[in-house]
Design an enzyme around this catalytic site. Structure first.
Site, PDB file in Angstrom:
ATOM      1  N   HIS A 104     -12.800 -20.258  37.125  1.00  0.00           N
ATOM      2  CA  HIS A 104     -12.568 -20.172  38.568  1.00  0.00           C
ATOM      3  C   HIS A 104     -11.376 -19.291  38.924  1.00  0.00           C
ATOM      4  O   HIS A 104     -11.443 -18.492  39.855  1.00  0.00           O
ATOM      5  CB  HIS A 104     -12.359 -21.589  39.110  1.00  0.00           C
ATOM      6  N   SER A 119     -10.981 -18.610  46.214  1.00  0.00           N
ATOM      7  CA  SER A 119     -11.203 -20.018  46.544  1.00  0.00           C
ATOM      8  C   SER A 119     -10.875 -20.264  48.026  1.00  0.00           C
ATOM      9  O   SER A 119     -11.447 -19.599  48.889  1.00  0.00           O
ATOM     10  CB  SER A 119     -10.387 -20.902  45.602  1.00  0.00           C
ATOM     11  N   ASP A 151     -14.799 -16.166  43.610  1.00  0.00           N
ATOM     12  CA  ASP A 151     -15.311 -17.433  43.082  1.00  0.00           C
ATOM     13  C   ASP A 151     -15.350 -18.560  44.114  1.00  0.00           C
ATOM     14  O   ASP A 151     -14.912 -19.683  43.855  1.00  0.00           O
ATOM     15  CB  ASP A 151     -14.525 -17.876  41.845  1.00  0.00           C
TER      16      ASP A 151
END
Length: 304
Positions: free
Chosen positions: A285, A127, A151
């Site tokens: 995620h 992220s 992700d």
């Protein structure tokens, strides 16, 4: 009461929960004084058989998380590792300028890598950490031999799956108990199992002198501003595609099949970074919390 506990005390339960056998990696908290007076903090890990080995893999976590999000992945990986608390997170200092974007965070992370490692790293970022890792690999190529982005892409749609994180941050800034934080994390599908969510909340929050509980990361406090999505928007507005274009190390994108990166966004990533490898994992995620052992095994296959 203010917390006073061993931050590594959860490791045996984590190992048992995930079927990880044998002597566990040895972790230590390390801190680096930055030139402007802030502190960068990290966890340095080594296998029990070689406790003085320096890291081969460096991890950068996502927004609102901290270095402990990688604990189980590190146990499964079996290689010396470094997990950095990004500025504004964990035990690292908050930034007065609120500049939590990859181009600003990367030099701090690079300073930590120079202080705590002695060789080019397999650099893994999830992220916000993935965007920061790309910026670091672009600006400090001598520190990175391979880049793994988890992700996230610079082109992710804020009105799509990623909107969840802005909504999660936009809650109250303090809570009556950690149980409330666990319930909130699970309601957003974060944290993996209930036990993992409880562990993650405990390591990512603190009890204030007045007995109220607050998140340790700065984003939770910024998210109560008039535009609660602003911190996330600022992260994604940074020049991520330019960074990826400048990376000379091999690049891998690992994404969850129901994470924040859609099929179209993954296809755009491949179009823009044509030599990148893409791996899809059946998870959301936070791959490192939902599939930590599988992620550790995937990363174990990356050699310098």
């Amino acid at each position: 009461m203010i917390d006073d506990f061993d931050e590594f005390s959860f490791l045996p339960a984590q190992a048992a929960e995930n079927g990880i056998d044998g002597p566990l990696a040895v972790g230590e908290r390390v801190n680096l004084a930055l030139p402007d007076g802030r502190t960068l903090s990290a966890l340095r890990w080594a296998p029990a058989s070689t406790p003085h080995a320096l890291p081969e893999v460096t991890f950068l976590h996502g927004a609102g998380l901290n270095a402990h999000t990688w604990d189980t992945t590190v146990l499964a990986l079996g290689r010396p590792a470094l997990a950095i608390d990004l500025p504004g997170h964990g035990d690292s200092s908050w930034r007065d300028d609120l500049a939590y974007v990859a181009s600003v965070l990367a030099p701090d992370a690079a300073a930590g890598m120079r202080a705590w490692t002695d060789r080019p790293q397999l650099l893994v970022g999830q992220s916000l950490g993935g965007l920061t890792a790309a910026a670091l690999a672009a600006s400090f190529p001598d520190l990175v031999h391979s880049l793994v982005v988890i992700d996230i892409t610079p082109g992710i749609d804020l009105t799509g799956n990623a909107a969840q994180i802005a909504q999660f941050f936009a809650g109250p800034t303090d809570w009556a108990s950690r149980d409330e934080l666990v319930e909130r994390a699970l309601s957003f599908g974060l944290g993996g199992s209930c036990a993992a969510a409880e562990r993650g909340v405990f390591l990512n929050s603190r009890v204030r002198a007045d007995g109220r509980v607050e998140w340790k990361h700065h984003f939770a406090h910024l998210a109560s501003a008039p535009s609660p999505h602003a911190p996330v928007a600022a992260v994604l507005a940074d020049s991520g595609w330019d960074d990826l274009d400048a990376v000379t190390a091999p690049v891998t994108l690992i994404r969850g099949d129901h994470g924040y990166v859609t099929d179209d966004e993954a296809a755009d990533f491949v179009r823009r970074v044509p030599d990148a490898e893409v791996v899809v994992v059946p998870t959301g995620h936070n791959v490192q919390e939902e599939r930590p052992v599988e992620l550790g095994r995937l990363l174990a296959g990356h050699q310098e």
